[in-house]
Design a protein around this motif. Structure first.
Motif: not given
Length: 123
Positions: A30, A53, A74, A77
């Motif tokens: 992240g 991000s 995130n 992942s």
């Protein structure tokens, strides 16, 4: 440490769709903006798409805009590339990587490359 593994490639007919995944086995996914690149036989690696991000900003190569969608989760992942209306010119090995530099369309600005996944568009 970021460790990326791509999956989801395969053989698809023109006009078809595929969804690629890029999973990170580390704990820092992240923190990084991410990108997808591709390399066709006999050609240089080229930028495909970029995502910030947090996932709120995306940027695409002109020829894939409107057909491809980059996204990320995130919590898992994992980054994705949804590819629709594929054509033979999309045939390539697709790679994901983490942005560590400044130029989002330049592969030299990325590190932690995955091993790639083959996408073949053919009838």
């Amino acid at each position: 440490q970021v460790q990326l593994v791509e999956s989801g490639g395969g053989l698809v007919q023109p006009g078809g769709s595929l969804r690629l995944s890029c999973a990170d086995s580390g704990r820092t996914f992240g923190r990084y903006a991410m990108g997808w690149f591709r390399q066709a036989p006999g050609k240089e690696r080229e930028f495909v798409a970029h995502i910030s991000s947090g996932g709120g900003t995306q940027f695409y190569k002109v020829s894939v805009k409107g057909r491809f969608t980059i996204s990320r989760d995130n919590a898992k992942s994992t980054m994705y590339l949804q590819m629709n209306t594929l054509n033979p010119e999309d045939t390539a090995v697709y790679y994901c990587a983490a942005l560590t530099g400044r130029r989002i369309e330049d592969g030299a600005s990325y590190d932690y490359w995955g091993q790639g996944t083959q996408v073949t568009v053919s009838s």
